[in-house]
Write a protein that holds these residues in place. Structure first.
Motif, PDB file in Angstrom:
ATOM      1  N   TYR A  87      65.916  22.967  43.572  1.00  0.00           N
ATOM      2  CA  TYR A  87      67.089  23.382  44.359  1.00  0.00           C
ATOM      3  C   TYR A  87      67.784  22.139  44.912  1.00  0.00           C
ATOM      4  CZ  TYR A  87      63.847  22.498  48.209  1.00  0.00           C
ATOM      5  OH  TYR A  87      62.947  21.898  49.067  1.00  0.00           O
ATOM      6  N   HIS A  88      69.048  22.310  45.245  1.00  0.00           N
ATOM      7  CA  HIS A  88      69.837  21.239  45.853  1.00  0.00           C
ATOM      8  C   HIS A  88      69.572  21.239  47.359  1.00  0.00           C
ATOM      9  CE1 HIS A  88      74.020  19.903  47.403  1.00  0.00           C
ATOM     10  NE2 HIS A  88      73.215  18.867  47.313  1.00  0.00           N
ATOM     11  N   ARG A  89      68.974  20.158  47.882  1.00  0.00           N
ATOM     12  CA  ARG A  89      68.618  20.125  49.301  1.00  0.00           C
ATOM     13  C   ARG A  89      69.826  19.922  50.199  1.00  0.00           C
ATOM     14  NH1 ARG A  89      67.485  16.123  53.036  1.00  0.00           N
ATOM     15  NH2 ARG A  89      67.519  14.459  51.476  1.00  0.00           N
ATOM     16  N   GLY A  90      70.779  19.112  49.781  1.00  0.00           N
ATOM     17  CA  GLY A  90      71.895  18.768  50.650  1.00  0.00           C
ATOM     18  C   GLY A  90      71.513  17.629  51.584  1.00  0.00           C
ATOM     19  N   LEU A  91      72.430  17.311  52.507  1.00  0.00           N
ATOM     20  CA  LEU A  91      72.184  16.212  53.461  1.00  0.00           C
ATOM     21  C   LEU A  91      72.404  16.693  54.886  1.00  0.00           C
ATOM     22  CD1 LEU A  91      73.788  13.005  51.923  1.00  0.00           C
ATOM     23  CD2 LEU A  91      71.366  13.450  52.336  1.00  0.00           C
TER      24      LEU A  91
ATOM     25  N   SER B 229      76.913  17.787  58.372  1.00  0.00           N
ATOM     26  CA  SER B 229      75.871  18.708  57.908  1.00  0.00           C
ATOM     27  C   SER B 229      76.467  19.894  57.161  1.00  0.00           C
ATOM     28  CB  SER B 229      75.052  19.216  59.099  1.00  0.00           C
ATOM     29  OG  SER B 229      74.372  18.151  59.734  1.00  0.00           O
ATOM     30  N   HIS B 230      77.558  20.421  57.678  1.00  0.00           N
ATOM     31  CA  HIS B 230      78.203  21.572  57.025  1.00  0.00           C
ATOM     32  C   HIS B 230      78.784  21.182  55.667  1.00  0.00           C
ATOM     33  CE1 HIS B 230      80.516  25.185  56.396  1.00  0.00           C
ATOM     34  NE2 HIS B 230      81.633  24.478  56.347  1.00  0.00           N
ATOM     35  N   THR B 231      79.469  20.063  55.612  1.00  0.00           N
ATOM     36  CA  THR B 231      80.125  19.637  54.373  1.00  0.00           C
ATOM     37  C   THR B 231      79.115  19.284  53.289  1.00  0.00           C
ATOM     38  OG1 THR B 231      81.979  18.764  55.657  1.00  0.00           O
ATOM     39  CG2 THR B 231      81.776  18.006  53.383  1.00  0.00           C
ATOM     40  N   ASN B 232      77.997  18.683  53.680  1.00  0.00           N
ATOM     41  CA  ASN B 232      77.001  18.239  52.707  1.00  0.00           C
ATOM     42  C   ASN B 232      75.858  19.228  52.521  1.00  0.00           C
ATOM     43  OD1 ASN B 232      77.543  15.187  51.859  1.00  0.00           O
ATOM     44  ND2 ASN B 232      78.140  15.426  54.008  1.00  0.00           N
ATOM     45  N   GLY B 233      76.012  20.442  53.051  1.00  0.00           N
ATOM     46  CA  GLY B 233      74.995  21.463  52.877  1.00  0.00           C
ATOM     47  C   GLY B 233      75.051  22.096  51.499  1.00  0.00           C
ATOM     48  N   ASN B 234      74.210  23.081  51.282  1.00  0.00           N
ATOM     49  CA  ASN B 234      74.186  23.814  50.019  1.00  0.00           C
ATOM     50  C   ASN B 234      74.973  25.103  50.186  1.00  0.00           C
ATOM     51  OD1 ASN B 234      73.282  25.811  48.007  1.00  0.00           O
ATOM     52  ND2 ASN B 234      71.758  24.286  47.423  1.00  0.00           N
TER      53      ASN B 234
END
Length: 318
Positions: A314-318, A123-128
């Motif tokens: 916006y970039h949502r992330g994963l 979650s941290h790595t693929n966040g915005n």
């Protein structure tokens, strides 16, 4: 802060807002063979997307490689273990092991620790982190991650802790603790894991863009929306993964075949958990668009004057 919309986000914009179209794309992006590509190949694919030239069908492998392996805020390759194609191979065994009816608390805590740690890192790595000045993880964020992993690990092992501490021997109560309680608990913990790990995005905001891909500014409202959407999608993933195997085994245990062969329950639970997780990952990732949208009236007042059109991206992330 990024200056223009990343090539990956522009590509997601071309895919449109259809759930089934996103699902079809994610099925391709989760191919584990993409993990064999080197960083040089990934950067080359990403450069092709950002070159501005018209892409055709022969460029599809480069598009898939870039979308699956490059972070849309930094333009850099994601760490190997936290790339989307690695999510099932790594989390699959951890999820199956965490759903087992353990005999002791230590085993339950061990598998929950591994699962919650990996989910927190993913979650941290693929966040915005478009609003972050530094790409390095801050001490505050490290403490937040440690705290999140600690309480979700303990809470995830709570059914086994209750059985051991209260010395529950009643079959109906054991069934409730082992098969029913983990279903809502898995969803709540998955939601909290994402929401807490990425809470900084709701405090500092994330970059928003107008329809032409021009950066408008940093929005806390968009950050909150991105985090909530991702948290809901992760909760849906883990609720389904916990519900289907547990309820299936409960149903099958009432049949004559399983009553005569009680050893069939374990492999049935393992196989069904792995299958449901594998099927639900692309569904979960597709529930909300990677390039999310927010109405201009819903962002901060100072950003509305800069915006063009009725909605921002916006970039949502994963």
């Amino acid at each position: 802060m990024i200056a223009v919309m990343d090539a990956n986000l522009l590509q997601w914009k071309k895919q449109g807002q259809s759930f089934f179209r996103r699902l079809r794309v994610w099925v391709s992006l989760l191919d584990p063979s993409l993990l064999l590509s080197s960083d040089a190949e990934i950067l080359k694919a990403h450069s092709l997307l950002g070159s501005g030239q018209k892409l055709n069908e022969k460029d599809n492998p480069a598009v898939i490689l870039s979308l699956s392996s490059v972070h849309a805020d930094s333009g850099a390759p994601l760490p190997f273990v936290f790339r989307p194609p690695a999510y099932l191979p790594i989390s699959g065994p951890l999820v199956v092991a965490s759903l087992l009816p353990h005999s002791g608390v230590k085993a339950a805590l061990f598998w929950q620790l591994l699962l919650q740690s990996y989910n927190a890192g993913f979650s941290h790595t693929n966040g915005n982190y478009s609003a972050e000045k530094s790409k390095k993880t801050s001490p505050k964020q490290l403490l937040l991650m440690a705290g999140t992993v600690s309480y979700t690990t303990f809470a995830g092992a709570l059914p086994q802790i209750l059985i051991n501490r209260l010395r529950i021997t009643s079959p109906p109560l054991q069934t409730f603790c082992r098969s029913i309680l983990p279903i809502p608990l898995s969803g709540v913990l998955a939601f909290l894991n994402v929401f807490t790990i990425r809470s900084e995005e709701t405090e500092t905001g994330i970059q928003v863009f107008d329809y032409n891909g021009r950066p408008v500014g940093i929005s806390k409202a968009a950050g909150a929306k991105a985090v909530k959407e991702t948290a809901y999608s992760r909760a849906a993933l883990f609720v389904a993964t916990a519900a289907v195997p547990n309820l299936l085994v409960l149903f099958l245990q009432r049949t004559r075949l399983f009553q005569r062969n009680s050893l069939l329950a374990a492999p049935c639970r393992h196989i069904s958990a792995a299958l449901v997780l594998g099927l639900m990952i692309p569904v979960s990732f597709s529930l909300f668009p990677q390039l999310g949208t927010i109405k201009r009236d819903d962002v901060e007042e100072e950003l509305r004057a800069e915006a063009v059109g009725v909605q921002l991206f916006y970039h949502r992330g994963l």
